[in-house]
Design an enzyme around this catalytic site. Structure first.
Site, PDB file in Angstrom:
ATOM      1  N   ARG A 112     -17.693  -7.574  11.368  1.00  0.00           N
ATOM      2  CA  ARG A 112     -17.615  -8.335  10.101  1.00  0.00           C
ATOM      3  C   ARG A 112     -17.948  -7.485   8.874  1.00  0.00           C
ATOM      4  O   ARG A 112     -18.254  -8.004   7.810  1.00  0.00           O
ATOM      5  CB  ARG A 112     -18.513  -9.577  10.124  1.00  0.00           C
ATOM      6  CG  ARG A 112     -18.138 -10.574  11.182  1.00  0.00           C
ATOM      7  CD  ARG A 112     -18.435 -12.002  10.733  1.00  0.00           C
ATOM      8  NE  ARG A 112     -17.958 -12.943  11.720  1.00  0.00           N
ATOM      9  CZ  ARG A 112     -18.676 -13.360  12.745  1.00  0.00           C
ATOM     10  NH1 ARG A 112     -19.909 -12.942  12.893  1.00  0.00           N
ATOM     11  NH2 ARG A 112     -18.163 -14.207  13.602  1.00  0.00           N
ATOM     12  N   LYS A 134      -8.470  -2.034  -2.597  1.00  0.00           N
ATOM     13  CA  LYS A 134      -7.345  -2.475  -1.757  1.00  0.00           C
ATOM     14  C   LYS A 134      -7.367  -1.694  -0.446  1.00  0.00           C
ATOM     15  O   LYS A 134      -7.306  -0.461  -0.464  1.00  0.00           O
ATOM     16  CB  LYS A 134      -6.006  -2.200  -2.462  1.00  0.00           C
ATOM     17  CG  LYS A 134      -5.632  -3.211  -3.526  1.00  0.00           C
ATOM     18  CD  LYS A 134      -4.235  -2.923  -4.055  1.00  0.00           C
ATOM     19  CE  LYS A 134      -3.837  -3.930  -5.128  1.00  0.00           C
ATOM     20  NZ  LYS A 134      -2.530  -3.599  -5.743  1.00  0.00           N
ATOM     21  N   GLU A 176       0.925   9.158 -10.715  1.00  0.00           N
ATOM     22  CA  GLU A 176       0.001   8.053 -11.011  1.00  0.00           C
ATOM     23  C   GLU A 176      -0.840   8.390 -12.244  1.00  0.00           C
ATOM     24  O   GLU A 176      -1.217   7.493 -13.001  1.00  0.00           O
ATOM     25  CB  GLU A 176      -0.911   7.753  -9.805  1.00  0.00           C
ATOM     26  CG  GLU A 176      -0.168   7.390  -8.512  1.00  0.00           C
ATOM     27  CD  GLU A 176       0.535   6.019  -8.548  1.00  0.00           C
ATOM     28  OE1 GLU A 176       0.355   5.255  -9.510  1.00  0.00           O
ATOM     29  OE2 GLU A 176       1.294   5.731  -7.597  1.00  0.00           O
ATOM     30  N   LYS A 214      -7.983   3.260 -14.622  1.00  0.00           N
ATOM     31  CA  LYS A 214      -7.896   2.401 -13.430  1.00  0.00           C
ATOM     32  C   LYS A 214      -9.156   1.537 -13.297  1.00  0.00           C
ATOM     33  O   LYS A 214      -9.089   0.354 -12.963  1.00  0.00           O
ATOM     34  CB  LYS A 214      -7.666   3.239 -12.170  1.00  0.00           C
ATOM     35  CG  LYS A 214      -7.665   2.382 -10.918  1.00  0.00           C
ATOM     36  CD  LYS A 214      -6.539   2.575  -9.967  1.00  0.00           C
ATOM     37  CE  LYS A 214      -6.536   1.450  -8.942  1.00  0.00           C
ATOM     38  NZ  LYS A 214      -5.743   1.656  -7.780  1.00  0.00           N
ATOM     39  N   GLU A 224      -5.661  -8.750  -8.791  1.00  0.00           N
ATOM     40  CA  GLU A 224      -4.269  -8.672  -9.246  1.00  0.00           C
ATOM     41  C   GLU A 224      -3.665 -10.037  -9.585  1.00  0.00           C
ATOM     42  O   GLU A 224      -2.575 -10.384  -9.143  1.00  0.00           O
ATOM     43  CB  GLU A 224      -3.404  -7.943  -8.191  1.00  0.00           C
ATOM     44  CG  GLU A 224      -2.135  -7.360  -8.806  1.00  0.00           C
ATOM     45  CD  GLU A 224      -1.381  -6.420  -7.874  1.00  0.00           C
ATOM     46  OE1 GLU A 224      -2.004  -5.472  -7.337  1.00  0.00           O
ATOM     47  OE2 GLU A 224      -0.183  -6.627  -7.684  1.00  0.00           O
ATOM     48  N   ARG A 228      -3.980  -6.332 -13.553  1.00  0.00           N
ATOM     49  CA  ARG A 228      -3.825  -5.275 -12.535  1.00  0.00           C
ATOM     50  C   ARG A 228      -2.342  -5.017 -12.229  1.00  0.00           C
ATOM     51  O   ARG A 228      -1.992  -3.941 -11.746  1.00  0.00           O
ATOM     52  CB  ARG A 228      -4.612  -5.627 -11.264  1.00  0.00           C
ATOM     53  CG  ARG A 228      -4.667  -4.463 -10.288  1.00  0.00           C
ATOM     54  CD  ARG A 228      -5.696  -4.631  -9.186  1.00  0.00           C
ATOM     55  NE  ARG A 228      -5.687  -3.483  -8.300  1.00  0.00           N
ATOM     56  CZ  ARG A 228      -6.629  -3.199  -7.416  1.00  0.00           C
ATOM     57  NH1 ARG A 228      -7.688  -3.974  -7.303  1.00  0.00           N
ATOM     58  NH2 ARG A 228      -6.534  -2.137  -6.651  1.00  0.00           N
ATOM     59  N   ASN A 232       1.481  -1.599 -11.491  1.00  0.00           N
ATOM     60  CA  ASN A 232       2.745  -1.590 -10.729  1.00  0.00           C
ATOM     61  C   ASN A 232       3.890  -0.977 -11.520  1.00  0.00           C
ATOM     62  O   ASN A 232       5.016  -0.882 -11.006  1.00  0.00           O
ATOM     63  CB  ASN A 232       3.132  -3.025 -10.315  1.00  0.00           C
ATOM     64  CG  ASN A 232       2.123  -3.608  -9.348  1.00  0.00           C
ATOM     65  OD1 ASN A 232       1.500  -2.878  -8.586  1.00  0.00           O
ATOM     66  ND2 ASN A 232       1.946  -4.916  -9.386  1.00  0.00           N
ATOM     67  N   HIS A 235       6.717   1.018  -9.945  1.00  0.00           N
ATOM     68  CA  HIS A 235       6.622   0.857  -8.491  1.00  0.00           C
ATOM     69  C   HIS A 235       7.648  -0.097  -7.895  1.00  0.00           C
ATOM     70  O   HIS A 235       7.877  -0.052  -6.689  1.00  0.00           O
ATOM     71  CB  HIS A 235       5.205   0.429  -8.091  1.00  0.00           C
ATOM     72  CG  HIS A 235       4.225   1.571  -8.139  1.00  0.00           C
ATOM     73  ND1 HIS A 235       3.884   2.215  -9.306  1.00  0.00           N
ATOM     74  CD2 HIS A 235       3.533   2.200  -7.160  1.00  0.00           C
ATOM     75  CE1 HIS A 235       3.017   3.177  -9.050  1.00  0.00           C
ATOM     76  NE2 HIS A 235       2.787   3.197  -7.750  1.00  0.00           N
ATOM     77  N   HIS A 239       9.175   1.981  -5.171  1.00  0.00           N
ATOM     78  CA  HIS A 239       9.027   1.655  -3.741  1.00  0.00           C
ATOM     79  C   HIS A 239      10.387   1.519  -3.064  1.00  0.00           C
ATOM     80  O   HIS A 239      10.577   1.938  -1.920  1.00  0.00           O
ATOM     81  CB  HIS A 239       8.253   0.339  -3.553  1.00  0.00           C
ATOM     82  CG  HIS A 239       6.765   0.540  -3.553  1.00  0.00           C
ATOM     83  ND1 HIS A 239       5.876  -0.436  -3.953  1.00  0.00           N
ATOM     84  CD2 HIS A 239       6.006   1.599  -3.198  1.00  0.00           C
ATOM     85  CE1 HIS A 239       4.641   0.018  -3.851  1.00  0.00           C
ATOM     86  NE2 HIS A 239       4.689   1.252  -3.389  1.00  0.00           N
ATOM     87  N   HIS A 254       5.595   9.806  -2.164  1.00  0.00           N
ATOM     88  CA  HIS A 254       5.403   8.551  -2.902  1.00  0.00           C
ATOM     89  C   HIS A 254       5.528   8.764  -4.418  1.00  0.00           C
ATOM     90  O   HIS A 254       6.266   8.051  -5.104  1.00  0.00           O
ATOM     91  CB  HIS A 254       4.034   7.960  -2.550  1.00  0.00           C
ATOM     92  CG  HIS A 254       3.691   6.742  -3.350  1.00  0.00           C
ATOM     93  ND1 HIS A 254       4.310   5.526  -3.155  1.00  0.00           N
ATOM     94  CD2 HIS A 254       2.819   6.556  -4.381  1.00  0.00           C
ATOM     95  CE1 HIS A 254       3.827   4.639  -4.015  1.00  0.00           C
ATOM     96  NE2 HIS A 254       2.927   5.234  -4.774  1.00  0.00           N
TER      97      HIS A 254
HETATM   98  N1  GLY Z   1      -2.200   1.037  -6.668  1.00  0.00           N
HETATM   99  C1  GLY Z   1      -2.187  -0.087  -7.486  1.00  0.00           C
HETATM  100  C2  GLY Z   1      -3.435  -0.876  -7.445  1.00  0.00           C
HETATM  101  O1  GLY Z   1      -4.458  -0.386  -7.012  1.00  0.00           O
HETATM  102  O2  GLY Z   1      -3.442  -1.998  -7.834  1.00  0.00           O
END
Ligand code: GLY
Length: 351
Positions: A112, A134, A176, A214, A224, A228, A232, A235, A239, A254
């Site tokens: 957990r 994330k 980035e 960031k 997000e 946030r 993107n 992206h 992507h 990437h």
């Molecule tokens: N890589 C985009 C974010 O962390 O939201």
């Protein structure tokens, strides 16, 4: 060394051996494991262990995005159990985005949730993946489709590890960095346009400027829901082009795909969002000069569009974009007609 303090944890930028030693010792962890792949075991682990003493075990997984999956997680969890890690153990994730995302995911779900520290070793992970909580893995060929948000105990961003990377990997991460400038900091964008070679760069202040952007975004909107989505930018198309490049057996890194996405989405921002022609041309020239050109044809557009339609940001079947109405500003939840999106791909091919 500089420190960026977030509410739950700090990001240490530069050489921070005493701070890392302190984090490791202060909680009297019962066991410490370091997660590596074969590359970071060979090139980064000796650098990490040169100046700090950690009683540790090693968990190794094979390098590469194709291993960011459940079977690697199974291996990590099994090793954690075999090594007798309990709830008061610590996992140090030493590597790029795959190690950080998957190691964090395994730590956050083991018993957990146990503590983990991110020690990103690629520029991409240092300025993006390791910050903002994330975590996750790819599942059924969908990138990052299983995961959760959980913050690490700390993040150690040391530019020394960049010396272990090929130049193309650094330019990939640099996408980035310049994305952060385009969405939030026109002065940084002005400075970055002067960067043509990576060898003479003073990384620590540059990493700090990029990470500050960031940090501000993820602190305001960790899950997000709104702001946030600014991250993107580039992206949606990036992507799709990245997935297409893999399916066509000419894989892009990437950040190389994101750089293409940034050109296309800047074109969309110009046509639909008010970005000036001058800024669009500066962005296109920046990418053209620094990134390999990627060739595809009009007949490939349907496949690229198909990948875009599977993007997890979409709503009600509409493809979701973030625009920059000017450098340093963002508008998220923007939608475009498919023909306009195809036109943006043609623009990339024309530059
Ligand atoms: N890589 C985009 C974010 O962390 O939201």
């Amino acid at each position: 060394m500089s420190i960026l303090k977030l509410v739950e944890y700090s990001i240490f930028i530069g050489k921070a051996d005493p701070e890392l030693s302190q984090i490791i010792s202060q909680d009297n962890y019962s066991k410490i494991a370091i997660l590596v792949d074969e590359n970071t075991r060979q090139h980064c682990l000796p650098v990490l262990l040169k100046n700090i003493e950690i009683e540790h075990s090693i968990i190794e997984i094979p390098a590469g995005e194709q291993h960011k999956n459940l079977s690697s997680c199974r291996h990590i969890w099994e090793e954690m159990m075999l090594q007798g890690m309990d709830r008061h153990s610590l996992l140090l994730n030493l590597g790029g985005g795959v190690i950080g995302d998957m190691g964090g995911f395994c730590a956050a779900t083991y018993m957990r949730g146990i503590d983990f520290v991110q020690i990103p070793t690629t520029l991409l992970a240092q300025v993006d993946a390791s910050i903002g909580g994330k975590l996750g893995i790819d599942f059924n060929l969908v990138k990052n489709s299983i995961g959760l948000f959980k913050n690490p105990k700390a993040v150690f961003v040391n530019p020394v590890f960049l010396q272990t990377l090929p130049e193309s990997e650094i330019w990939s991460g640099f996408a980035e960095v310049f994305k952060h400038a385009l969405i939030a900091d026109a002065d940084l964008w002005h400075d970055l346009q002067k960067v043509t070679s990576l060898s003479a760069l003073d990384w620590q202040p540059l990493l700090a400027r990029s990470l500050r952007i960031k940090k501000q975004v993820v602190e305001i909107d960790p899950y997000e829901k709104g702001l946030r989505k600014a991250l993107n930018f580039g992206h949606t198309i990036g992507h799709a082009v990245e997935s297409f490049s893999f399916s066509a057996d000419k894989p892009l890194l990437h950040g190389e795909a994101v750089a293409i996405g940034i050109v296309c989405e800047s074109w969309l921002s110009n046509k639909e969002g008010g970005l000036s022609q001058k800024s669009l041309e500066q962005i296109a020239a920046f990418v053209k000069k620094r990134y390999p050109s990627f060739s595809f044809q009009e007949k490939d557009f349907p496949r690229i569009m198909e990948f875009m339609k599977k993007d997890k940001k979409n709503r009600d079947g509409r493809i979701n974009f973030t625009f920059i109405p000017e450098v340093g500003k963002v508008e998220w939840d923007q939608y475009c007609e498919e023909e306009i999106i195809r036109e943006s791909l043609r623009y990339y091919l024309s530059i």
